[in-house]
Design a protein around this motif. Structure first.
Motif, PDB file in Angstrom:
ATOM      1  N   ARG A   9     105.412   8.831 -95.596  1.00  0.00           N
ATOM      2  CA  ARG A   9     104.028   8.731 -96.073  1.00  0.00           C
ATOM      3  C   ARG A   9     103.706   9.717 -97.185  1.00  0.00           C
ATOM      4  O   ARG A   9     102.744   9.507 -97.913  1.00  0.00           O
ATOM      5  N   TRP A  10     104.494  10.786 -97.336  1.00  0.00           N
ATOM      6  CA  TRP A  10     104.208  11.723 -98.443  1.00  0.00           C
ATOM      7  C   TRP A  10     104.311  11.030 -99.790  1.00  0.00           C
ATOM      8  O   TRP A  10     103.706  11.462-100.764  1.00  0.00           O
ATOM      9  N   ARG A  11     105.082   9.897 -99.858  1.00  0.00           N
ATOM     10  CA  ARG A  11     105.123   9.169-101.126  1.00  0.00           C
ATOM     11  C   ARG A  11     104.489   7.780-101.037  1.00  0.00           C
ATOM     12  O   ARG A  11     104.020   7.256-102.037  1.00  0.00           O
ATOM     13  N   TYR A  67     104.710  14.992-105.621  1.00  0.00           N
ATOM     14  CA  TYR A  67     104.946  13.576-105.906  1.00  0.00           C
ATOM     15  C   TYR A  67     103.908  13.038-106.896  1.00  0.00           C
ATOM     16  O   TYR A  67     104.241  12.330-107.851  1.00  0.00           O
ATOM     17  N   ILE A  68     102.641  13.405-106.675  1.00  0.00           N
ATOM     18  CA  ILE A  68     101.569  12.991-107.589  1.00  0.00           C
ATOM     19  C   ILE A  68     101.814  13.592-108.975  1.00  0.00           C
ATOM     20  O   ILE A  68     101.579  12.948-109.996  1.00  0.00           O
ATOM     21  N   ALA A  77     107.535  14.889 -93.378  1.00  0.00           N
ATOM     22  CA  ALA A  77     106.691  13.863 -92.741  1.00  0.00           C
ATOM     23  C   ALA A  77     107.346  13.236 -91.509  1.00  0.00           C
ATOM     24  O   ALA A  77     106.873  12.219 -91.011  1.00  0.00           O
ATOM     25  N   GLU A 117     103.770  19.199 -95.940  1.00  0.00           N
ATOM     26  CA  GLU A 117     103.659  17.780 -96.269  1.00  0.00           C
ATOM     27  C   GLU A 117     102.726  17.586 -97.466  1.00  0.00           C
ATOM     28  O   GLU A 117     102.977  16.776 -98.355  1.00  0.00           O
ATOM     29  N   SER A 145     103.453  15.837-101.191  1.00  0.00           N
ATOM     30  CA  SER A 145     102.612  14.798-101.787  1.00  0.00           C
ATOM     31  C   SER A 145     102.082  15.232-103.150  1.00  0.00           C
ATOM     32  O   SER A 145     102.046  14.434-104.094  1.00  0.00           O
ATOM     33  N   THR A 194     104.544   2.838-106.358  1.00  0.00           N
ATOM     34  CA  THR A 194     105.311   4.020-105.951  1.00  0.00           C
ATOM     35  C   THR A 194     106.786   3.881-106.310  1.00  0.00           C
ATOM     36  O   THR A 194     107.479   4.879-106.433  1.00  0.00           O
ATOM     37  N   VAL A 233      97.890  12.035 -96.517  1.00  0.00           N
ATOM     38  CA  VAL A 233      98.450  13.388 -96.414  1.00  0.00           C
ATOM     39  C   VAL A 233      97.457  14.417 -96.958  1.00  0.00           C
ATOM     40  O   VAL A 233      97.277  15.499 -96.383  1.00  0.00           O
ATOM     41  N   PRO A 239     100.007   9.015-100.253  1.00  0.00           N
ATOM     42  CA  PRO A 239      99.588  10.409-100.506  1.00  0.00           C
ATOM     43  C   PRO A 239      98.159  10.697-100.040  1.00  0.00           C
ATOM     44  O   PRO A 239      97.868  11.804 -99.587  1.00  0.00           O
ATOM     45  N   TRP A 240      97.278   9.709-100.118  1.00  0.00           N
ATOM     46  CA  TRP A 240      95.866   9.954 -99.787  1.00  0.00           C
ATOM     47  C   TRP A 240      95.705  10.462 -98.354  1.00  0.00           C
ATOM     48  O   TRP A 240      94.920  11.375 -98.093  1.00  0.00           O
TER      49      TRP A 240
END
Lengths: 134, 186
Positions: B96-98, B160-161, B16, B153, B157, B182, B104, B101-102
């Motif tokens: 922003r990947w964590r 991460y989810i 990111a 990216e 994400s 987060t 990304v 997430p939305w």
């Protein structure tokens, strides 16, 4: 890298060959459809995180081997060209790529029980705990 | 360590960073420029369209029935798509990947399907109209080139989810980056 670039060139050839070699309608349409698909997948596969997309070329390469008979090509050069391209794309798409970076286990990690990115996370945490004197 | 550099666990780099995202945004803006020019022609604000290679190919394609099947011409749809790509590429910081997430995921979906639609348009051109269109091809190439670099990216994400799902944190809140949720996920 060069294997994917070769695939892109072969895909562009599939798009151009019908006018260059004056194919019949069936072979022309086939080249105009399969060519852009192979170019697309091979371009996406240029990036390490999506290299796996090169495997999506398989069904289309196999189709190129069969299509002269299934579609009944009128021009012999069309059959030869498409079969040669199909063979080459099949071989080139199956080449293994050396990875420079790690991607937490990649796309397949998303449906794994113990994905790589979670193992690494636990390792990091225990290492941090050690450093903090736990 | 991951906190400071924003490198996802199990990765060697942060997908990111601006160095990763700016080239995609520039490509999207070039695509937006091309698509805007083509839609100005389709909406009759411009009388002729630039076509150096394929004779009346561009006029055939851009005036085809398919290109006007929707209330707005297809190039205008493409321009909107590229604008969404560029904006979604710019929103959020280098973590922003964590943290978001939305955005990304929105970015990845906009870049992915848009690229695919462009290829389909290229595919249909010669088959249906026996014509090629230089700027349409250029736009398709841009769309295809954007897909690969945008997907790493999205992968970060999604992983991460996946970690959020297996933690005590609410996946819903993590997806939208609400509050301190987060912080509960690695």
């Amino acid at each position: 890298m060069w294997a994917k670039l070769m695939n892109i060139v072969l895909g562009i050839w599939l798009m151009a060959a019908p006018s260059v070699l004056e194919y019949g309608p069936a072979a022309s349409d086939n080249g105009h459809i399969v060519g852009p698909i192979i170019v697309t997948f091979s371009t996406i596969a240029l990036w390490e995180s999506t290299y796996i997309v090169q495997k999506w070329n398989y069904p289309f390469a196999l189709w190129l081997l069969l299509s002269p008979w299934v579609l009944g090509y009128e021009v012999a050069t069309a059959s030869m060209s498409d079969m040669a391209v199909g063979m080459m794309v099949l071989v080139l798409s199956s080449r293994k790529t050396g990875m420079k970076n790690r991607y937490g286990g990649g796309w397949s990690s998303l449906w794994e029980k113990n994905p790589k990115h979670m193992e690494d996370q636990r390792d990091n945490e225990s290492e941090a705990e050690r450093r903090e004197g736990f | 360590m991951a906190e400071r550099t924003h490198i996802p666990p199990g990765w060697d780099y942060n997908p990111a960073t601006w160095a990763q995202r700016i080239p995609i945004v520039i490509l999207a803006l070039v695509g937006f420029g091309i698509a805007t020019y083509l839609s100005l022609y389709q909406l009759d604000y411009v009388d002729t369209v630039w076509e150096p290679f394929f004779g009346d190919g561009s006029t055939t394609i851009l005036n085809s029935k398919i290109s006007h099947i929707l209330p707005i011409p297809d190039a205008a749809l493409g321009a909107i798509g590229y604008l969404v790509d560029a904006v979604a590429g710019l929103i959020g910081g280098t973590h922003r990947w964590r943290k978001m997430p939305w955005i990304v995921i929105v970015f990845g979906l906009a870049v992915g399907p848009l690229g695919f639609i462009s290829v389909m348009l290229v595919v249909f051109q010669p088959v249906l109209f026996s014509a090629w269109c230089t700027l349409c091809l250029a736009s398709a190439i841009i769309s295809i080139v954007m897909i690969g670099p945008a997907m790493d990216e999205m992968l970060a994400s999604l992983q991460y989810i996946q970690r959020a799902k297996r933690s005590e944190a609410s996946t819903w809140k993590v997806f939208w980056g609400i509050g301190d949720e987060t912080e509960k996920v690695a």
